[in-house]
Structures are given as structure tokens and as C-alpha cells.
Design a protein around this motif. Structure first.
Motif, PDB file in Angstrom:
ATOM      1  N   GLY A   1      -6.911  21.025 -12.335  1.00 45.69           N
ATOM      2  CA  GLY A   1      -5.971  22.034 -11.859  1.00 45.69           C
ATOM      3  C   GLY A   1      -5.008  22.513 -12.936  1.00 45.69           C
ATOM      4  N   LYS A   2      -5.218  22.113 -14.181  1.00 51.18           N
ATOM      5  CA  LYS A   2      -4.339  22.511 -15.284  1.00 51.18           C
ATOM      6  C   LYS A   2      -4.496  23.994 -15.592  1.00 51.18           C
ATOM      7  CE  LYS A   2      -3.304  21.389 -20.120  1.00 51.18           C
ATOM      8  NZ  LYS A   2      -3.711  20.557 -21.287  1.00 51.18           N
ATOM      9  N   LEU A   3      -3.362  24.689 -15.738  1.00 52.85           N
ATOM     10  CA  LEU A   3      -3.379  26.129 -16.001  1.00 52.85           C
ATOM     11  C   LEU A   3      -3.950  26.405 -17.391  1.00 52.85           C
ATOM     12  CD1 LEU A   3      -2.470  28.971 -14.972  1.00 52.85           C
ATOM     13  CD2 LEU A   3      -0.331  28.577 -16.211  1.00 52.85           C
ATOM     14  N   ARG A   4      -4.851  27.367 -17.475  1.00 52.59           N
ATOM     15  CA  ARG A   4      -5.394  27.780 -18.765  1.00 52.59           C
ATOM     16  C   ARG A   4      -4.445  28.828 -19.357  1.00 52.59           C
ATOM     17  NH1 ARG A   4     -11.103  26.428 -18.999  1.00 52.59           N
ATOM     18  NH2 ARG A   4     -11.910  25.902 -16.927  1.00 52.59           N
ATOM     19  N   LYS A   5      -3.717  28.477 -20.393  1.00 54.47           N
ATOM     20  CA  LYS A   5      -2.719  29.384 -20.951  1.00 54.47           C
ATOM     21  C   LYS A   5      -3.346  30.641 -21.546  1.00 54.47           C
ATOM     22  CE  LYS A   5       0.633  25.732 -21.905  1.00 54.47           C
ATOM     23  NZ  LYS A   5       1.444  25.020 -22.936  1.00 54.47           N
ATOM     24  N   GLN A   6      -4.504  30.481 -22.160  1.00 59.20           N
ATOM     25  CA  GLN A   6      -5.165  31.653 -22.752  1.00 59.20           C
ATOM     26  C   GLN A   6      -5.575  32.640 -21.666  1.00 59.20           C
ATOM     27  OE1 GLN A   6      -8.392  30.251 -25.178  1.00 59.20           O
ATOM     28  NE2 GLN A   6      -7.063  29.798 -26.922  1.00 59.20           N
ATOM     29  N   ALA A   7      -6.075  32.117 -20.543  1.00 60.49           N
ATOM     30  CA  ALA A   7      -6.456  32.997 -19.438  1.00 60.49           C
ATOM     31  C   ALA A   7      -5.244  33.713 -18.877  1.00 60.49           C
ATOM     32  CB  ALA A   7      -7.147  32.186 -18.339  1.00 60.49           C
TER      33      ALA A   7
ATOM     34  N   MET B   1     -15.373  38.813   2.899  1.00 58.76           N
ATOM     35  CA  MET B   1     -15.157  37.397   2.622  1.00 58.76           C
ATOM     36  C   MET B   1     -15.804  36.976   1.298  1.00 58.76           C
ATOM     37  SD  MET B   1     -13.183  36.401   4.942  1.00 58.76           S
ATOM     38  CE  MET B   1     -13.171  34.670   4.463  1.00 58.76           C
ATOM     39  N   MET B   2     -16.912  37.600   0.939  1.00 59.24           N
ATOM     40  CA  MET B   2     -17.545  37.303  -0.345  1.00 59.24           C
ATOM     41  C   MET B   2     -16.645  37.743  -1.496  1.00 59.24           C
ATOM     42  SD  MET B   2     -21.473  38.321   0.634  1.00 59.24           S
ATOM     43  CE  MET B   2     -22.266  37.889  -0.912  1.00 59.24           C
ATOM     44  N   GLY B   3     -16.003  38.908  -1.331  1.00 57.25           N
ATOM     45  CA  GLY B   3     -15.068  39.378  -2.353  1.00 57.25           C
ATOM     46  C   GLY B   3     -13.874  38.444  -2.489  1.00 57.25           C
ATOM     47  N   VAL B   4     -13.337  38.008  -1.355  1.00 50.69           N
ATOM     48  CA  VAL B   4     -12.224  37.054  -1.365  1.00 50.69           C
ATOM     49  C   VAL B   4     -12.666  35.743  -2.019  1.00 50.69           C
ATOM     50  CG1 VAL B   4     -10.702  35.657   0.079  1.00 50.69           C
ATOM     51  CG2 VAL B   4     -11.098  38.056   0.648  1.00 50.69           C
ATOM     52  N   GLY B   5     -13.897  35.326  -1.726  1.00 48.20           N
ATOM     53  CA  GLY B   5     -14.426  34.100  -2.309  1.00 48.20           C
ATOM     54  C   GLY B   5     -14.488  34.169  -3.830  1.00 48.20           C
ATOM     55  N   LEU B   6     -14.945  35.286  -4.364  1.00 46.88           N
ATOM     56  CA  LEU B   6     -15.007  35.448  -5.818  1.00 46.88           C
ATOM     57  C   LEU B   6     -13.617  35.355  -6.436  1.00 46.88           C
ATOM     58  CD1 LEU B   6     -17.632  38.301  -6.351  1.00 46.88           C
ATOM     59  CD2 LEU B   6     -17.935  35.847  -6.690  1.00 46.88           C
ATOM     60  N   LEU B   7     -12.633  35.957  -5.765  1.00 50.27           N
ATOM     61  CA  LEU B   7     -11.260  35.901  -6.274  1.00 50.27           C
ATOM     62  C   LEU B   7     -10.745  34.464  -6.296  1.00 50.27           C
ATOM     63  CD1 LEU B   7      -8.742  37.384  -7.242  1.00 50.27           C
ATOM     64  CD2 LEU B   7      -8.070  37.683  -4.839  1.00 50.27           C
ATOM     65  N   ARG B   8     -11.020  33.709  -5.234  1.00 48.26           N
ATOM     66  CA  ARG B   8     -10.579  32.309  -5.178  1.00 48.26           C
ATOM     67  C   ARG B   8     -11.265  31.473  -6.263  1.00 48.26           C
ATOM     68  NH1 ARG B   8     -10.758  29.667   0.621  1.00 48.26           N
ATOM     69  NH2 ARG B   8      -9.433  28.173  -0.488  1.00 48.26           N
ATOM     70  N   ILE B   9     -12.535  31.751  -6.501  1.00 51.70           N
ATOM     71  CA  ILE B   9     -13.266  31.024  -7.541  1.00 51.70           C
ATOM     72  C   ILE B   9     -12.657  31.297  -8.902  1.00 51.70           C
ATOM     73  CG2 ILE B   9     -15.479  30.951  -8.779  1.00 51.70           C
ATOM     74  CD1 ILE B   9     -16.840  31.353  -6.049  1.00 51.70           C
ATOM     75  N   TRP B  10     -12.307  32.556  -9.159  1.00 51.87           N
ATOM     76  CA  TRP B  10     -11.709  32.909 -10.453  1.00 51.87           C
ATOM     77  C   TRP B  10     -10.384  32.175 -10.647  1.00 51.87           C
ATOM     78  CZ3 TRP B  10      -7.107  35.555 -11.628  1.00 51.87           C
ATOM     79  CH2 TRP B  10      -6.950  35.837 -12.984  1.00 51.87           C
ATOM     80  N   VAL B  11      -9.542  32.134  -9.615  1.00 48.29           N
ATOM     81  CA  VAL B  11      -8.230  31.489  -9.719  1.00 48.29           C
ATOM     82  C   VAL B  11      -8.376  29.992  -9.954  1.00 48.29           C
ATOM     83  CG1 VAL B  11      -6.127  30.882  -8.454  1.00 48.29           C
ATOM     84  CG2 VAL B  11      -7.017  33.219  -8.340  1.00 48.29           C
ATOM     85  N   VAL B  12      -9.247  29.323  -9.184  1.00 47.86           N
ATOM     86  CA  VAL B  12      -9.350  27.864  -9.228  1.00 47.86           C
ATOM     87  C   VAL B  12     -10.127  27.372 -10.443  1.00 47.86           C
ATOM     88  CG1 VAL B  12     -10.288  25.832  -8.038  1.00 47.86           C
ATOM     89  CG2 VAL B  12      -9.099  27.610  -6.736  1.00 47.86           C
ATOM     90  N   TYR B  13     -11.196  28.085 -10.832  1.00 52.68           N
ATOM     91  CA  TYR B  13     -12.091  27.562 -11.864  1.00 52.68           C
ATOM     92  C   TYR B  13     -11.940  28.221 -13.231  1.00 52.68           C
ATOM     93  CZ  TYR B  13     -14.402  25.366  -7.899  1.00 52.68           C
ATOM     94  OH  TYR B  13     -14.666  24.608  -6.779  1.00 52.68           O
ATOM     95  N   PHE B  14     -11.326  29.395 -13.298  1.00 50.71           N
ATOM     96  CA  PHE B  14     -11.217  30.073 -14.586  1.00 50.71           C
ATOM     97  C   PHE B  14      -9.772  30.308 -15.009  1.00 50.71           C
ATOM     98  CE2 PHE B  14     -15.427  31.038 -12.944  1.00 50.71           C
ATOM     99  CZ  PHE B  14     -16.208  30.678 -14.034  1.00 50.71           C
ATOM    100  N   LEU B  15      -8.874  30.521 -14.055  1.00 49.27           N
ATOM    101  CA  LEU B  15      -7.459  30.585 -14.397  1.00 49.27           C
ATOM    102  C   LEU B  15      -6.916  29.174 -14.596  1.00 49.27           C
ATOM    103  CD1 LEU B  15      -4.957  32.294 -14.824  1.00 49.27           C
ATOM    104  CD2 LEU B  15      -4.540  32.235 -12.358  1.00 49.27           C
ATOM    105  N   HIS B  16      -7.545  28.201 -13.908  1.00 46.50           N
ATOM    106  CA  HIS B  16      -7.188  26.793 -14.051  1.00 46.50           C
ATOM    107  C   HIS B  16      -8.419  25.986 -14.454  1.00 46.50           C
ATOM    108  CE1 HIS B  16      -4.135  28.451 -11.309  1.00 46.50           C
ATOM    109  NE2 HIS B  16      -3.328  27.515 -11.757  1.00 46.50           N
ATOM    110  N   GLU B  17      -8.181  24.798 -15.008  1.00 43.60           N
ATOM    111  CA  GLU B  17      -9.270  23.872 -15.273  1.00 43.60           C
ATOM    112  C   GLU B  17      -9.596  23.134 -13.973  1.00 43.60           C
ATOM    113  OE1 GLU B  17      -8.165  21.270 -18.417  1.00 43.60           O
ATOM    114  OE2 GLU B  17      -8.029  22.859 -19.923  1.00 43.60           O
ATOM    115  N   TRP B  18     -10.877  22.799 -13.824  1.00 42.95           N
ATOM    116  CA  TRP B  18     -11.289  22.065 -12.627  1.00 42.95           C
ATOM    117  C   TRP B  18     -11.974  20.772 -13.055  1.00 42.95           C
ATOM    118  CZ3 TRP B  18     -15.826  20.199 -10.551  1.00 42.95           C
ATOM    119  CH2 TRP B  18     -15.762  19.804  -9.209  1.00 42.95           C
ATOM    120  N   PRO B  19     -11.688  19.644 -12.424  1.00 47.54           N
ATOM    121  CA  PRO B  19     -10.889  19.470 -11.199  1.00 47.54           C
ATOM    122  C   PRO B  19      -9.425  19.152 -11.435  1.00 47.54           C
ATOM    123  CG  PRO B  19     -12.101  17.465 -11.649  1.00 47.54           C
ATOM    124  CD  PRO B  19     -12.471  18.422 -12.743  1.00 47.54           C
TER     125      PRO B  19
END
Length: 319
Positions: A278-284, A258-276
Motif C-alpha cells: 500500500g506504499k504510495l509510488r511517488k513517481q506515479a 462497473m468495468m470502468g470503475v473497476g479499472l480506476l480502482r485497479i490503477w489506484v491500488v496497484y499502480f498509484l500504490h505498491e501492492w500489497p
């Protein structure tokens, strides 16, 4: 000499804090789930008597034993220096901490943190953490770090230690920070709009919300530009003088997954997208496409080499 000077500074700051009209300068959130037999109430009462500047917020996370009754009795014994927040139903440590932080933000205290109920990190470290915030205005948060240095009593099982090192490496790659220990349950923050944003919404993960808080700060800093220091300057890891594994806390295979899954979710929500937003980061996204393309090319080249190698072996075969 350097250590002695540091001790003098910490002591001086602690005395200055104690003299501040007895006001609550620090609020510590303690999440509690079925802690009726484990919470060291006597130790907490004695600490409160010595440190009138500290206020505790105990959050009962839907406990099924006598925790809530015990917390209310403890709060009365602390003579107005403790609050009890009853969270129903059980929602997990992450939400208990967040609700406690929201409660603490309403108290007006300068520094707000959270501490594991087992007190694996001694409460005396609170003053040391606050001394860092007082003497270094640019630092926004102090994290306890369980580093096994000579002269310190940091005792962790080998299993926890090596799992922790693997997790810390993955977290460092995710955050882009050379952070040693994100999962220690002792943290203190400077009251700020950034902290309010970090505690504004429920966390995505129950297991690695500490990492998620850092990810939220990174997003807040990127949007605030020069108003906040970058995470590498805002976070201070304090090597604990004492930390001991407390019986009753276990790491299961499910927890690791679950910790591994959590890291993946964090990467998608906070680094692949802007928070809060939700805008997609095109460079990422572009980096992901390039990475996938490179991996596909490497895989194709490996398969081609293996195929040619096997064909060569067959041609050399006498049968």
C-alpha cells in the motif's frame, strides 16, 4: 508447414502428458451460478474420460437452483477427477474463481486455470494451452484470445466485439501491455509463488478481476526483480480455434460502467500504490500532478483563445 509442425508439437506434448501415470497435471476451476439448465455435463464427462491428466474444481457460487446437486452428481460421474466447492452466500465470479484457485493450489498440480461454465471455449483447448507452458518455461500464463481470423470459428456479436476493443485499449494503457483480450473466460497458469500471491486476497473488482490478476503479477514481478519474467514475456495469448457467444450471457449498461470503475480502482491500488504494502509510488504521484498541471494549462489557454475570439467578433460587430 509451420502450422503442421505446431500441430505435431501440440500432439506430442498432449501424448506425453497423457502417459504421466494418469496423474492430475492440470486443475481447471469452473465457477457456477445457477447453471443447472446450462452446464454441458455430458461434454465434461466425455472430456474427463479422454483426459485423465485433468481434474475439475466446480465452485457453486451460492446458486438458487439445483446447481449444487447437479455438480455433486457430475463429480461422482467423473470418478474422482472432480471436486465441488460450495461457496455460500453468492459472492460473484471473481471470488468463486479465487476460492477455486486456492483449492487447486492445495492439490499440487503443475498447471492451474479457470474456464467459463458455458464452455464457449471448447475444453480441448486446455491441452493446447498446457503445451505452450510445457514448451516455453518462461511463460507463466496462457490466455485465450478471441481473434476473428480466417479458418477459425470465433463468433461474437458486433456489440461485444466493439465494446471489447474499447475495453482492451483502456486496459492496455492501464497495464502498459499490448494485450488483446483480457476478458476471455479461458486461462491457464503455471503453479508458482506468483500465482499464490495473485490468489491470496479477495479481488477488489467483480467485473475485471482478470485485469487485477495481471496487475498483481506486475507488482510481484517488480518486487521479485530477476526471479520472474516481465509481464510482456510471461503472458501468452493463444488465438482460439473456436469460440461462440452462448445464450444467457448479457452485457448491460451497468456492467460497462462497473468495468470502468473497476479499472480506476485497479490503477489506484496497484499502480498509484505498491501492492500489497500500500506504499504510495511517488513517481506515479508526480506524473499525475504534472498531467493535471498540463491539462489545466491547456484548458486555460483554450478558454483564453475563446474569450479573445469572442471579443474580436464583438468588436467587428456593426451594432
Amino acid at each position: 508447414e509451420a502450422e503442421a509442425e505446431a500441430a505435431v508439437i501440440v500432439g506430442a506434448v498432449s501424448l506425453r502428458i497423457m502417459a504421466a501415470d494418469g496423474a492430475h497435471r492440470v486443475a481447471i476451476v469452473v465457477p457456477c451460478y445457477n447453471e443447472a439448465e446450462r452446464l454441458p455435463c455430458r461434454e465434461i464427462e466425455e472430456f474427463v474420460a479422454r483426459h485423465p491428466e485433468v481434474r475439475f474444481i466446480f465452485v457453486n457460487d451460492g446458486s438458487r437452483d439445483g446447481t449444487l446437486k447437479m455438480l455433486r452428481t457430475l463429480a461422482e460421474a467423473c470418478c474422482g477427477r472432480a471436486d465441488v466447492v460450495d461457496q455460500q452466500p453468492n459472492s460473484g465470479k471473481a471470488e468463486a474463481v479465487r476460492r477455486g484457485l486456492r483449492h487447486a493450489l492445495g492439490l499440487g498440480t503443475e498447471h492451474i486455470g479457470f474456464w467459463d461454465a458455458d464452455l464457449a471455449t471448447p475444453l480441448e483447448a486446455i491441452s493446447q494451452f498446457e503445451a505452450v507452458l510445457v514448451t516455453h518455461p518462461h511463460i507463466q500464463m496462457v490466455f485465450g484470445a478471441r481473434v476473428g481470423l480466417l479458418g477459425r470459428e470465433v463468433h461474437r456479436s458486433l456489440k461485444r466485439h466493439y465494446l471489447g476493443r474499447v475495453f482492451a485499449t483502456l486496459t492496455s494503457l492501464l497495464l502498459g501491455l499490448a494485450i488483446y483480450d483480457t476478458q476471455c473466460g479461458a486461462k491457464l497458469f503455471r503453479r508458482s509463488p506468483a500465482l499464490e500471491l495473485m490468489a491470496s486476497q479477495e479481488y477488489l473488482t467483480r467485473w475485471v478481476f482478470d485485469v487485477e490478476m495481471i496487475a498483481r503479477y506486475i507488482n510481484a514481478q517488480q518486487q521479485a526483480a530477476n526471479d520472474l519474467p516481465v509481464a510482456s514475456r510471461a503472458i501468452f495469448e493463444f488465438p482460439l480455434e473456436r469460440w461462440v457467444d452462448v445464450a444467457g450471457s448479457k452485457v448491460r449498461l451497468k456492467d460497462i460502467f462497473m468495468m470502468g470503475v473497476g479499472l480506476l480502482r485497479i490503477w489506484v491500488v496497484y499502480f498509484l500504490h505498491e501492492w500489497p504494502s500500500g506504499k504510495l509510488r511517488k513517481q506515479a504521484l508526480l506524473r499525475i500532478v504534472l498531467l493535471v498541471a498540463v491539462l489545466a494549462m491547456l484548458l486555460a489557454a483554450t478558454l483564453l483563445v475563446l474569450r479573445l475570439g469572442l471579443r474580436g467578433v464583438c468588436l467587428m460587430c456593426p451594432f
